[in-house]
Design a protein around this motif. Structure first.
Motif, PDB file in Angstrom:
ATOM      1  N   THR A 255       0.833  -1.205   0.000  1.00 10.46           N
ATOM      2  CA  THR A 255       0.000   0.000   0.000  1.00 10.46           C
ATOM      3  C   THR A 255       0.869   1.257   0.000  1.00 10.46           C
ATOM      4  OG1 THR A 255      -1.786  -1.153   1.172  1.00 10.46           O
ATOM      5  CG2 THR A 255      -1.799   1.263   1.229  1.00 10.46           C
ATOM      6  N   VAL A 256       1.890   1.265   0.851  1.00 11.60           N
ATOM      7  CA  VAL A 256       2.797   2.412   0.888  1.00 11.60           C
ATOM      8  C   VAL A 256       3.528   2.557  -0.445  1.00 11.60           C
ATOM      9  CG1 VAL A 256       4.825   3.426   2.012  1.00 11.60           C
ATOM     10  CG2 VAL A 256       3.072   2.283   3.388  1.00 11.60           C
ATOM     11  N   ILE A 283      -4.892   6.799  -1.699  1.00 12.18           N
ATOM     12  CA  ILE A 283      -4.578   5.377  -1.878  1.00 12.18           C
ATOM     13  C   ILE A 283      -4.478   4.684  -0.526  1.00 12.18           C
ATOM     14  CG2 ILE A 283      -2.752   3.779  -2.614  1.00 12.18           C
ATOM     15  CD1 ILE A 283      -2.221   5.775  -4.936  1.00 12.18           C
ATOM     16  N   ILE A 284      -3.804   5.299   0.424  1.00  9.88           N
ATOM     17  CA  ILE A 284      -3.643   4.697   1.750  1.00  9.88           C
ATOM     18  C   ILE A 284      -4.978   4.628   2.482  1.00  9.88           C
ATOM     19  CG2 ILE A 284      -2.590   5.084   4.025  1.00  9.88           C
ATOM     20  CD1 ILE A 284      -0.086   6.062   2.528  1.00  9.88           C
ATOM     21  N   GLY A 288      -7.641   1.250   3.785  1.00  3.77           N
ATOM     22  CA  GLY A 288      -8.039   1.055   5.177  1.00  3.77           C
ATOM     23  C   GLY A 288      -7.018   1.495   6.204  1.00  3.77           C
ATOM     24  N   PHE A 289      -5.973   2.218   5.754  1.00  2.00           N
ATOM     25  CA  PHE A 289      -4.900   2.602   6.675  1.00  2.00           C
ATOM     26  C   PHE A 289      -4.770   4.122   6.846  1.00  2.00           C
ATOM     27  CE2 PHE A 289      -3.372  -1.455   4.722  1.00  2.00           C
ATOM     28  CZ  PHE A 289      -3.416  -2.240   5.876  1.00  2.00           C
ATOM     29  N   TYR A 332       1.943   3.699   9.951  1.00  2.00           N
ATOM     30  CA  TYR A 332       2.529   3.421  11.254  1.00  2.00           C
ATOM     31  C   TYR A 332       1.437   2.904  12.184  1.00  2.00           C
ATOM     32  CZ  TYR A 332       5.587   6.729   8.903  1.00  2.00           C
ATOM     33  OH  TYR A 332       6.343   7.373   7.965  1.00  2.00           O
ATOM     34  N   ILE A 333       1.430   1.609  12.431  1.00  5.42           N
ATOM     35  CA  ILE A 333       0.395   0.980  13.248  1.00  5.42           C
ATOM     36  C   ILE A 333       0.985   0.701  14.623  1.00  5.42           C
ATOM     37  CG2 ILE A 333      -1.237  -0.940  13.408  1.00  5.42           C
ATOM     38  CD1 ILE A 333      -0.918  -1.299  10.371  1.00  5.42           C
TER      39      ILE A 333
END
Length: 366
Positions: A255-256, A283-284, A288-289, A332-333
């Motif tokens: 995704t990144v 896009i991110i 879902g992020f 960054y999760i």
């Protein structure tokens, strides 16, 4: 007199100002080629609207300033002397008015402003020259771009040394140390900022410091680094995998990567900084992020690591050829992982030209 200082003089005359008092060492480096952080000492470039400029520096720096080829006077002072009084005496030698001053308001402290006004009570700190200098630095010359390509090549080499240092159980600090040792051993004089190496969940802190976290298989490893080449800098990030990774880690990475490649491939003159940020952010978010992309897409760079423009939501600045900036989306999760992929580029009439070329497809390092 170099063209940059002439441009500042012209601005002073246009604004009906007498003096530009420049104390940010990055500004002084940009305008004169002399680079040194004076820490608590006084370092100033004094540009008059009518007279020749001069540099006022600690005595221990005077010869170094002259060694850059600066063609105008360089005055020094000893630590035990009253530097502000000596500086004022040199300023008063001007054959023209010195009343109306432009300063860098975001850099000049209140204590220093009071010191110079005590030494020269007749002056007025009338205007802020910051925006003028920032605007000048927006557009890179061919020579500046060539130097930034040199810094980019050195950054690519630094990534190689960092990837080669990865091994089970090694600490982030040890990897950074090996990387920087290898760069210096091979003639790269210095890093443009403190090298960042983060393993696993620690990489979820975008501005976390390189520390004692140790590497284990299945970790993602985030590198953020830059080098200095003839006074100009690089800034780039890569994230690699140490051993096999999960589908979740791969999805975050891809995704990144998609966001970074999309923004870098479509940017063109005429697009605003906010529009470019939105391309990557959309896009991110759709993946879902979105809540985990917690910083702007990028920032300008050149003779220092952070300059105009800010590539962020709400910035209506129109991007133009000659501007250089980073494109660095990230996810960054907390407690899980972090991924950032970054190239710094110069914008041309045909799109973005990257300074770094380390591959961005996911690398699995065993």
């Amino acid at each position: 007199m170099n063209n940059k200082i002439k441009e500042v003089q012209q601005w002073l005359n246009d604004q009906q100002l007498d003096v530009a008092f420049l104390t940010d060492f990055h500004t002084i480096s940009y305008l004169t080629g002399f680079e040194s952080d004076p820490i608590e000492r006084i370092l100033a470039l004094v540009v008059f609207a009518q007279d020749d400029p001069f540099i006022f520096a600690p005595a221990l720096e005077v010869e170094a300033v002259k060694g850059t080829g600066f063609e105008f006077p360089v005055y020094g002072y000893q630590d035990h002397e009253n530097g502000w009084q000596l500086l004022a005496e040199h300023i008063k030698t001007s054959s023209h008015a010195i009343k109306h001053w432009a300063v860098e308001k975001n850099q000049l402290t209140m204590a220093r402003a009071q010191a110079i006004q005590t030494a020269l009570p007749e002056i007025e700190l009338t205007a802020d020259v910051t925006e003028k200098v920032q605007t000048m630095r927006l557009y890179k010359s061919a020579d500046e771009i060539e130097k930034m390509h040199g810094a980019g090549r050195d950054a690519d080499r630094a990534f190689e040394y960092g990837f080669a240092a990865l091994e089970n159980g090694i600490s982030e600090l040890a990897v950074a140390a090996k990387l920087e040792y290898e760069t210096k051993k091979r003639g790269i004089p210095g890093m443009s900022f403190e090298t960042l190496v983060q393993f696993g969940a620690h990489a979820a802190e975008p501005h976390g410091a390189t520390g004692q976290t140790t590497l284990k298989r299945g970790d993602m490893v985030l590198f953020d680094l830059g080098t200095i080449y003839e006074g100009y800098v690089s800034d780039s990030s890569r994230t690699v995998a140490f051993g096999a990774i999960s589908d979740h880690q791969r999805k975050v990475y891809q995704t990144v990567l998609e966001a970074q490649l999309a923004a870098q491939s479509v940017v063109r003159p005429g697009m605003t900084a906010g529009e470019l940020d939105n391309i990557a952010r959309t896009i991110i978010t759709k993946a879902g992020f979105g809540e985990y992309f917690v910083h702007r897409l990028g920032h300008g760079l050149g003779s220092s690591v952070h300059e105009y423009p800010q590539i962020m939501a709400g910035n209506d600045l129109v991007l133009e050829a000659g501007m250089a900036f980073s494109i660095e989306p990230g996810i960054y999760i907390p407690g899980d992982m972090g991924v950032r992929i970054e190239d710094s580029v110069v914008l041309t009439e045909h799109g973005a030209e990257s300074f770094t070329h380390t591959p961005k497809d996911i690398q699995i390092i065993d």
